[in-house]
Design a protein around this motif. Structure first.
Motif, short mmCIF file in Angstrom:
data_model
loop_
_atom_site.label_atom_id
_atom_site.label_comp_id
_atom_site.label_asym_id
_atom_site.label_seq_id
_atom_site.Cartn_x
_atom_site.Cartn_y
_atom_site.Cartn_z
N HIS A 1 27.33 31.29 78.27
CA HIS A 1 28.73 30.93 78.02
C HIS A 1 29.26 31.56 76.75
CE1 HIS A 1 27.87 27.97 74.79
NE2 HIS A 1 26.78 27.71 75.47
N ASP A 2 30.58 31.53 76.62
CA ASP A 2 31.25 32.01 75.42
C ASP A 2 31.03 31.02 74.28
OD1 ASP A 2 32.81 30.22 77.07
OD2 ASP A 2 34.47 30.51 75.67
N GLU A 3 31.05 31.54 73.05
CA GLU A 3 30.82 30.67 71.90
C GLU A 3 31.80 31.01 70.77
OE1 GLU A 3 30.24 27.96 69.74
OE2 GLU A 3 28.70 27.87 71.32
N LEU A 4 32.68 30.06 70.47
CA LEU A 4 33.66 30.25 69.41
C LEU A 4 33.02 30.32 68.03
CD1 LEU A 4 36.36 27.73 70.69
CD2 LEU A 4 36.73 30.19 70.42
N ASP A 5 31.90 29.64 67.85
CA ASP A 5 31.27 29.55 66.53
C ASP A 5 30.30 30.69 66.24
OD1 ASP A 5 32.67 27.27 65.87
OD2 ASP A 5 31.17 25.93 66.72
N LEU A 6 30.31 31.73 67.08
CA LEU A 6 29.56 32.95 66.80
C LEU A 6 30.55 34.10 66.68
CD1 LEU A 6 26.42 32.89 69.15
CD2 LEU A 6 26.46 32.61 66.67
N ALA A 7 30.29 34.98 65.73
CA ALA A 7 31.16 36.14 65.55
C ALA A 7 31.15 37.03 66.78
CB ALA A 7 30.71 36.93 64.32
N LEU A 8 32.22 37.73 66.99
CA LEU A 8 32.31 38.65 68.11
C LEU A 8 31.13 39.63 68.08
CD1 LEU A 8 34.05 39.78 70.47
CD2 LEU A 8 35.11 41.31 68.79
N GLY A 9 30.43 39.73 69.21
CA GLY A 9 29.29 40.64 69.31
C GLY A 9 27.95 40.02 69.01
N LYS A 10 27.94 38.81 68.44
CA LYS A 10 26.68 38.13 68.14
C LYS A 10 26.23 37.31 69.35
CE LYS A 10 26.51 39.51 63.85
NZ LYS A 10 25.46 40.46 63.40
N VAL A 11 24.92 37.17 69.51
CA VAL A 11 24.36 36.37 70.60
C VAL A 11 23.22 35.52 70.06
CG1 VAL A 11 24.97 38.04 72.39
CG2 VAL A 11 22.75 38.21 71.28
#
Length: 274
Positions: free
Chosen positions: A160-170
């Motif tokens: 799923h998508d995660e708002l609390d991670l920076a774009l491109g981080k997993v």
């Protein structure tokens, strides 16, 4: 030869026939009798036993890509995008299951042991699933499919998508709270209500409903969150998003591989003891 192996090796029977039979148990006993010859009373239990037959792969997982099925190009549907990219590379074909109440399903078998001439039981069977419902109510579709496949929550991964991670981080989360993500909350609720949540952590390897979180960053204002996640991925973010999806799937598959290897080692230890 076991029933499950026979079904897999019989070219005249579609790849996901066993799944289709399971999902129509209550509505179509005639289909069960036609293909399997079971009586009404023993049909469901016998099919589940066949699915878990020890002649087939004993390591089985389902990876669920969360999102809004009608809107696949939005940030909120990045979990589905991850599955689409990965299954395309594997050359897999999606099949409809359970009609509007289900989703799209495909499967493959992988070898995480690195040992030639291994027992088939040490292969890993992986199902990929995209629920057709909207994100906030996807749990019912996920739970029905998991139950039909005989899988508990410790064998189900969510992406799923995660708002609390920076774009491109997993990152991988091994369980715990949903952190406010309504798709995850829906899955947790329905899996628990259908008896697919382990009663004791000791019955698992300590990992229950693990999640691959793909960072989409957070907008400056809280009021912007809904249009932000429901909006299309802008052109200047596509490249980094594609890279994140690829990194994320690599991370997820390594996570599964490590779990399978630990299970095999534990099984062999117990075998040596006995």
């Amino acid at each position: 030869m076991s029933l499950f192996r026979a079904l897999r090796l019989t070219a005249q029977i579609p790849q996901l026939l066993l799944f289709e039979i399971q999902t129509t148990l209550s509505a179509s006993v005639g289909v069960i009798k036609r293909y399997l010859g079971y009586s009404t009373e023993e049909s469901e239990s016998r099919i589940r036993m066949a699915l878990m037959d020890n002649e087939g792969p004993c390591h089985r997982f389902m990876i669920v890509g969360l999102g809004n099925f009608p809107h696949p190009e939005t940030r909120h549907s990045i979990g589905m995008k991850a599955l689409d990219n990965f299954t395309t590379k594997l050359g897999l074909t999606w099949e409809n299951v359970q009609g509007r109440q289900g989703g799209l399903l495909c499967r493959t078998e992988m070898d995480f042991t690195g040992v030639e001439g291994k027992d088939e039981k040490e292969l890993t069977q992986i199902y990929f699933f995209k629920p057709k419902s909207l994100m906030n109510i996807c749990g019912g579709n996920v739970a029905r499919t998991a139950k039909s496949l005989g899988l508990m929550s410790d064998s189900i991964y969510l992406i799923h998508d995660e708002l609390d991670l920076a774009l491109g981080k997993v990152s991988i989360k091994n369980g715990g709270s949903a952190n406010g993500h309504r798709g995850v909350l829906s899955c947790m609720s329905d899996l628990k209500s259908r008896g697919l949540w382990p009663k004791e952590v000791a019955d698992t390897d300590g990992i229950i409903l693990p999640r691959l979180r793909i960072g989409i960053d957070r907008p400056a204002s809280k009021s912007e969150i809904i249009p932000y996640v429901l909006g299309p991925i802008p052109s200047h973010e596509i490249k980094v998003t594609e890279s994140a999806v690829e990194k994320g799937m690599d991370l997820l598959m390594r996570h599964i591989a490590d779990r399978v290897k630990r299970r095999i080692q534990e099984t062999r230890k117990q075998t040596d003891i006995t």
